[in-house]
Design a protein around this motif. Structure first.
Motif, mmCIF file in Angstrom:
data_model
loop_
_atom_site.group_PDB
_atom_site.id
_atom_site.type_symbol
_atom_site.label_atom_id
_atom_site.label_comp_id
_atom_site.label_asym_id
_atom_site.label_seq_id
_atom_site.Cartn_x
_atom_site.Cartn_y
_atom_site.Cartn_z
ATOM 1 N N ARG A 31 -23.608 34.630 -10.752
ATOM 2 C CA ARG A 31 -23.283 34.388 -12.166
ATOM 3 C C ARG A 31 -22.837 35.699 -12.793
ATOM 4 O O ARG A 31 -23.597 36.662 -12.849
ATOM 5 C CB ARG A 31 -24.495 33.831 -12.918
ATOM 6 C CG ARG A 31 -24.213 33.542 -14.403
ATOM 7 C CD ARG A 31 -25.428 32.950 -15.102
ATOM 8 N NE ARG A 31 -26.565 33.849 -15.083
ATOM 9 C CZ ARG A 31 -26.745 34.857 -15.957
ATOM 10 N NH1 ARG A 31 -25.823 35.090 -16.889
ATOM 11 N NH2 ARG A 31 -27.825 35.606 -15.882
ATOM 12 N N THR A 87 -27.363 33.763 -7.898
ATOM 13 C CA THR A 87 -28.088 32.549 -8.300
ATOM 14 C C THR A 87 -28.322 31.589 -7.142
ATOM 15 O O THR A 87 -29.179 30.711 -7.238
ATOM 16 C CB THR A 87 -27.324 31.796 -9.411
ATOM 17 O OG1 THR A 87 -26.012 31.462 -8.935
ATOM 18 C CG2 THR A 87 -27.216 32.658 -10.659
ATOM 19 N N ALA A 102 -31.582 35.773 -4.331
ATOM 20 C CA ALA A 102 -31.467 35.184 -5.662
ATOM 21 C C ALA A 102 -32.218 36.049 -6.668
ATOM 22 O O ALA A 102 -33.359 36.454 -6.433
ATOM 23 C CB ALA A 102 -32.008 33.759 -5.657
#
Length: 348
Positions: A31, A87, A102
């Motif tokens: 992201r 993500t 992550a």
């Protein structure tokens, strides 16, 4: 939904939306938090002057071919200075100690888009150094461009180096040349950028519009000229003045992205009579004499380590942090009012 900044024609920008696809094997989903705009390469596509719009690059022959265009509008997702948060990790990569996990903040290249789907191999070793402000991660690539030019210059302790162009990459070049032990003369046509160059280590500053640059540099060096000049603005008259400014057998590193024919560049003058070495620095590779030890990835990682250590200040170069939905305003600013901006960053 994924948002992507794209050029639909010369000086036409829109933010398109697409459905996010499934994550392919061996990839990470990131992201985007910040994505820096290149005021050089990207503006050539924005303005319609990029050579790929009219010709095709043949990677095997290493030549441009006339005829078909290499890219066409809409040009989507340009940009090479991204930082974001991982993500999603492809399941087969779980447990790989070299793959970001992550939640990790990473830097890399996936273009001006709200999320990147990136092969894991391209992000190994790209976790932000501890304590580094995330915004600084957007400078990895531009810092590497400047670092590459400094390595190509082959600077020795105590030498005189002139840096032509004090935009973002030029200011970083000035700082890195100073850290390499040079006395740096910074050249630009804007006084506010010259003031910033002094803060980044320039010993002397010269205004390209009002100062006789080559003559002043020769006066300051006892008539010899600079040992090396780095031209990073991409302007042919600046490249010509750089050639005029260096000593006999001196070196000029051309690191700008020059467009069109070379108006203002006269190679029969000082270049010919002073036997100047003209070296191209381009981020597709490192200087050949260093290729056994250096790589583009090492340039980027080492630059961010210098930033994290406080040796180079990059966040002060961010003049505008603009929401990605207003990308058209960001490009218009850089195109029409370049004196009012340094590094413009899109925030997602």
């Amino acid at each position: 939904m994924e948002r992507v900044v794209q050029f639909t024609g010369p000086r036409q920008v829109e933010v398109a939306e697409h459905d996010s696809g499934a994550l392919p094997p061996g990839h990470l989903r990131v992201r985007t938090r910040y994505s820096g705009i290149s005021a050089g390469t990207e503006l050539t596509a924005y303005r319609g002057t990029n050579p790929y719009l009219t010709r095709t690059w043949d990677p095997e022959a290493r030549l441009f071919r006339d005829g078909a265009a290499g890219i066409a509008y809409p040009v989507a997702g340009w940009g090479y200075s991204e930082v974001g948060e991982v993500t999603e990790v492809s399941p087969e990569l779980d447990g790989d100690p070299d793959t970001p996990r992550a939640g990790d903040l990473v830097w890399g290249i996936w273009g001006h888009r709200s999320e990147g789907v990136v092969p894991a191999g391209r992000l190994r070793g790209h976790t932000l150094p501890a304590g580094l402000e995330p915004l600084a991660g957007a400078f990895a690539r531009v810092g590497a461009i400047a670092y590459n030019a400094v390595l190509a210059a082959g600077i020795n302790l105590g030498e005189d180096v002139a840096v032509f162009g004090q935009g973002v990459i030029g200011l970083i070049t000035t700082r890195l040349a100073r850290l390499s032990g040079a006395r740096v003369t910074a050249v630009d046509a804007l006084d506010n950028r010259l003031a910033t160059a002094r803060a980044h280590g320039a010993t002397t500053t010269l205004n390209a519009r009002t100062d006789a640059v080559a003559e002043r540099i020769r006066e300051a060096t006892g008539g010899r000229g600079a040992d090396t000049a780095i031209e990073i603005s991409g302007a042919y008259p600046a490249l010509h003045e750089a050639l005029r400014s260096v000593a006999v057998d001196g070196r000029v590193v051309a690191s700008g992205f020059y467009q069109g024919d070379g108006a203002g560049l006269r190679l029969g003058d000082e270049f010919h009579h002073n036997r100047i070495q003209l070296i191209c620095s381009q981020i597709g590779g490192v200087p050949p004499q260093l290729a056994g030890r250096w790589s583009v990835d090492r340039l980027q990682r080492t630059f961010l380590e210098l930033v994290a250590a406080g040796q180079v200040d990059v966040t002060s170069l961010v003049s505008h942090l603009i929401p990605a939905d207003r990308a058209a305003d960001a490009y218009r600013l850089l195109d029409e009012h370049p004196a009012d901006a340094l590094q413009v960053v899109l925030e997602f």
